[in-house]
Design a protein around this motif. Structure first.
Motif, PDB file in Angstrom:
ATOM      1  N   UNK A   1      62.854  25.587  98.704  1.00  0.00           N
ATOM      2  CA  UNK A   1      62.005  25.427  97.524  1.00  0.00           C
ATOM      3  C   UNK A   1      62.445  24.200  96.737  1.00  0.00           C
ATOM      4  N   UNK A   2      61.495  23.338  96.455  1.00  0.00           N
ATOM      5  CA  UNK A   2      61.761  22.121  95.704  1.00  0.00           C
ATOM      6  C   UNK A   2      61.531  22.353  94.212  1.00  0.00           C
ATOM      7  N   UNK A   3      60.470  23.094  93.906  1.00  0.00           N
ATOM      8  CA  UNK A   3      60.261  23.452  92.499  1.00  0.00           C
ATOM      9  C   UNK A   3      59.448  24.735  92.424  1.00  0.00           C
ATOM     10  N   UNK A   4      59.602  25.403  91.294  1.00  0.00           N
ATOM     11  CA  UNK A   4      58.883  26.655  91.067  1.00  0.00           C
ATOM     12  C   UNK A   4      57.994  26.474  89.856  1.00  0.00           C
ATOM     13  N   UNK A   5      56.852  27.175  89.883  1.00  0.00           N
ATOM     14  CA  UNK A   5      55.981  27.054  88.715  1.00  0.00           C
ATOM     15  C   UNK A   5      56.548  27.884  87.568  1.00  0.00           C
ATOM     16  N   UNK A   6      56.033  27.659  86.368  1.00  0.00           N
ATOM     17  CA  UNK A   6      56.587  28.275  85.165  1.00  0.00           C
ATOM     18  C   UNK A   6      55.902  29.579  84.805  1.00  0.00           C
TER      19      UNK A   6
ATOM     20  N   UNK B   1      58.314  14.858  96.023  1.00  0.00           N
ATOM     21  CA  UNK B   1      59.312  14.024  96.702  1.00  0.00           C
ATOM     22  C   UNK B   1      60.408  13.597  95.722  1.00  0.00           C
ATOM     23  N   UNK B   2      60.053  13.424  94.460  1.00  0.00           N
ATOM     24  CA  UNK B   2      61.057  13.061  93.445  1.00  0.00           C
ATOM     25  C   UNK B   2      61.849  14.296  93.019  1.00  0.00           C
ATOM     26  N   UNK B   3      61.136  15.396  92.772  1.00  0.00           N
ATOM     27  CA  UNK B   3      61.828  16.596  92.279  1.00  0.00           C
ATOM     28  C   UNK B   3      62.737  17.183  93.346  1.00  0.00           C
ATOM     29  N   UNK B   4      62.451  16.936  94.625  1.00  0.00           N
ATOM     30  CA  UNK B   4      63.315  17.473  95.684  1.00  0.00           C
ATOM     31  C   UNK B   4      64.702  16.849  95.618  1.00  0.00           C
ATOM     32  N   UNK B   5      64.781  15.590  95.215  1.00  0.00           N
ATOM     33  CA  UNK B   5      66.087  14.915  95.114  1.00  0.00           C
ATOM     34  C   UNK B   5      66.916  15.581  94.023  1.00  0.00           C
ATOM     35  N   UNK B   6      66.297  15.808  92.872  1.00  0.00           N
ATOM     36  CA  UNK B   6      67.012  16.426  91.751  1.00  0.00           C
ATOM     37  C   UNK B   6      67.399  17.866  92.087  1.00  0.00           C
ATOM     38  N   UNK B   7      66.498  18.607  92.709  1.00  0.00           N
ATOM     39  CA  UNK B   7      66.802  20.020  92.984  1.00  0.00           C
ATOM     40  C   UNK B   7      67.909  20.137  94.018  1.00  0.00           C
ATOM     41  N   UNK B   8      68.009  19.188  94.952  1.00  0.00           N
ATOM     42  CA  UNK B   8      69.118  19.202  95.925  1.00  0.00           C
ATOM     43  C   UNK B   8      70.457  19.060  95.222  1.00  0.00           C
ATOM     44  N   UNK B   9      70.495  18.213  94.205  1.00  0.00           N
ATOM     45  CA  UNK B   9      71.747  18.021  93.446  1.00  0.00           C
ATOM     46  C   UNK B   9      72.185  19.326  92.798  1.00  0.00           C
ATOM     47  N   UNK B  10      71.225  20.048  92.188  1.00  0.00           N
ATOM     48  CA  UNK B  10      71.585  21.257  91.456  1.00  0.00           C
ATOM     49  C   UNK B  10      71.821  22.446  92.370  1.00  0.00           C
TER      50      UNK B  10
ATOM     51  N   UNK C   1      61.448  21.815  85.725  1.00  0.00           N
ATOM     52  CA  UNK C   1      61.337  22.533  86.994  1.00  0.00           C
ATOM     53  C   UNK C   1      62.642  22.593  87.774  1.00  0.00           C
ATOM     54  N   UNK C   2      63.622  21.736  87.449  1.00  0.00           N
ATOM     55  CA  UNK C   2      64.864  21.755  88.228  1.00  0.00           C
ATOM     56  C   UNK C   2      66.026  22.365  87.452  1.00  0.00           C
ATOM     57  N   UNK C   3      66.166  22.034  86.182  1.00  0.00           N
ATOM     58  CA  UNK C   3      67.334  22.469  85.405  1.00  0.00           C
ATOM     59  C   UNK C   3      67.051  23.753  84.613  1.00  0.00           C
ATOM     60  N   UNK C   4      65.904  23.828  83.987  1.00  0.00           N
ATOM     61  CA  UNK C   4      65.581  24.956  83.095  1.00  0.00           C
ATOM     62  C   UNK C   4      65.643  26.322  83.786  1.00  0.00           C
ATOM     63  N   UNK C   5      65.239  26.453  85.093  1.00  0.00           N
ATOM     64  CA  UNK C   5      65.388  27.770  85.743  1.00  0.00           C
ATOM     65  C   UNK C   5      66.817  28.319  85.699  1.00  0.00           C
ATOM     66  N   UNK C   6      67.835  27.457  85.549  1.00  0.00           N
ATOM     67  CA  UNK C   6      69.217  27.937  85.482  1.00  0.00           C
ATOM     68  C   UNK C   6      69.521  28.644  84.163  1.00  0.00           C
ATOM     69  N   UNK C   7      68.713  28.377  83.125  1.00  0.00           N
ATOM     70  CA  UNK C   7      68.938  29.047  81.828  1.00  0.00           C
ATOM     71  C   UNK C   7      67.903  30.138  81.591  1.00  0.00           C
ATOM     72  N   UNK C   8      67.417  30.674  82.697  1.00  0.00           N
ATOM     73  CA  UNK C   8      66.439  31.761  82.635  1.00  0.00           C
ATOM     74  C   UNK C   8      67.099  33.023  82.071  1.00  0.00           C
ATOM     75  N   UNK C   9      66.396  33.729  81.172  1.00  0.00           N
ATOM     76  CA  UNK C   9      66.896  34.999  80.627  1.00  0.00           C
ATOM     77  C   UNK C   9      65.847  36.072  80.917  1.00  0.00           C
TER      78      UNK C   9
END
Lengths: 162, 276
Positions: free
Chosen positions: B114-119, B50-59, A20-28
């Motif tokens: 946005x902290x995370x998006x669905x797939x 709350x956990x994924x928000x930390x990672x998404x802030x980094x990116x 959910x955090x990294x993979x959206x960056x490799x979206x095609x």
């Protein structure tokens, strides 16, 4: 013994965070690979169909709880995907199926099944066309997932880790 | 008897387990509206978010340079628009004073990211870093400077989940801004369409679509998108209207939650009217 059942769920949380955090960056073109499915297929092939079915249910339920999807939807699709992947297990076949390009083909098949079931139940309509879902919504994401799964074949520590 | 069941189990256990789990999934699917289930979901996504928000802030720091450039450009355009609007605002105030209108333009906006998006293509939803402690409630619209993004579905203390316009479960009453024709907006899984519009109605490509005054979810008009294609469906009686949303849902990061939920009093009054 219990570690064998708990570890896949620990790995799930790390992989889902990456998803959910990294993979959206490799979206095609709006398409992203499904890392959870790759993990599920690996466990289904290595540990058997029954394990894969139940693990698929567990992964799907967790995804539904965390992501806000309809509860039970991913559970259903991942259960069926895990079951299908389990057909490729077997003492003589599992090493071949996990270590060669067969793995990517199995991931492709399971991803198509997963996406079709998910999309069918989420947009259920009497006019729903399965072929339309297959070509427009299942094939591209599944191909991308299968391509990404090739990296997994070359990952040197997977046996030690899993 | 026991030996028979034991034999059946050992030969067909994978299928038996599959059937049981599939039935369980279908039962859980049918319980989605249950309050207890919704509470459990709120706790689960709140904890994970709350956990994924930390990672998404980094990116998200990698996008800051591009975003800053775009924001500076938007600011410049807004500054020009603002000076024009100031002039209109002065005239507007004078006219309002003349007819003694009540001012309803102060809308509270809660900033969020946005902290995370669905797939999913069909059940797209986003997790936001604003929740019940920020006064976010289910049913509040989510928007940015371009237009409507979605509607808050459920809230935890510090996070909330919103269904976006690309979610098949979200159906909104919308209208053509020019001709004031109302219709229902829905996501089919592939495109955003406005349904049940008779072919004789006055809607043209390029018309702006906004949320309708009669919507039970959104209290007032918020821009949604633009009519892209308008053509009769197979029956020839109704039209198929494809809408291009103003907001690019793939690239949004920062947004606002409009802290207004349609008045329950108004809704109850309307429902009681239709029940008579």
């Amino acid at each position: 013994m219990k570690w064998k059942y708990i570890f896949p769920f620990i790995i799930f949380f790390f992989v889902y965070l990456v998803q959910i955090t990294v993979v959206p960056f490799i979206r095609l073109a709006g398409v992203i690979p499904d890392l959870i499915l790759i993990l599920l297929v690996y466990y289904s092939i290595s540990r058997g169909q029954l394990y894969g079915t139940v693990l698929g249910a567990g992964y799907g339920l967790l995804i539904d709880l965390i992501s806000g999807n309809l509860l039970g939807l991913s559970m259903l699709s991942k259960t069926i995907a895990g079951f299908v992947a389990g057909y490729f297990t077997g003492e003589s076949k599992k090493d071949t199926n996990v270590s060669t390009y067969n793995f990517s083909l199995i991931v492709l098949l399971c991803s198509i099944v997963d996406t079709i079931v998910f999309t069918f139940f989420s947009t259920f309509d009497l006019q729903t066309n399965i072929l339309s879902i297959l070509f427009e919504q299942a094939l591209l994401p599944s191909l991308y997932t299968a391509v990404v799964s090739i990296l997994f074949i070359f990952y040197p520590f997977r046996r030690r880790m899993f | 008897m026991f030996r028979f069941f034991s034999k059946v189990w050992s030969n067909f256990r994978e299928y038996i387990v599959l059937v049981i789990v599939v039935l369980l999934s279908l039962i859980i699917l049918s319980q989605n509206q249950n309050l207890q289930v919704q509470k459990v979901r709120a706790i689960a996504f709140g904890s994970f978010a709350s956990v994924s928000s930390i990672i998404s802030d980094l990116f998200s720091t990698t996008d800051l340079k591009r975003e800053n450039r775009e924001l500076r450009e938007t600011n410049a355009k807004l500054m020009l628009m603002l000076s024009k609007l100031r002039k209109y605002g002065i005239t507007n105030d004078e006219l309002r004073n003349l007819v003694q209108f009540k001012d309803t333009t102060a809308f509270p906006l809660i900033p969020a990211s946005i902290v995370s998006k669905s797939l999913s293509f069909v059940q797209n939803s986003i997790t936001l870093n604003a929740g019940s402690k920020d006064s976010v409630l289910a049913g509040m619209p989510v928007l940015n400077d371009e237009g409507l993004i979605g509607i808050i579905q459920s809230t935890a203390e510090e996070f909330s989940i919103a269904k976006t316009l690309h979610n098949v479960d979200l159906k909104l009453a919308v209208m053509d801004e020019r001709s004031r024709i109302n219709g229902i907006l829905k996501w089919t899984g592939e495109e955003l369409i406005m349904m049940n519009i008779p072919s004789t109605y006055d809607i043209e490509a390029g018309d702006r679509i906004v949320t309708s005054d009669i919507s039970s979810i959104v209290a007032f008009p918020i821009p949604v998108g633009i009519v892209e294609e308008f053509k009769p469906d197979a029956s020839g009686v109704f039209s198929y209207i494809k809408i291009k949303p103003f907001v690019d849902l793939a690239t949004i990061d920062n947004l606002f939650i409009l802290a207004v939920v349609k008045s329950k009093q108004v809704e109850d009054l309307e429902l009681n009217f239709y029940r008579q």
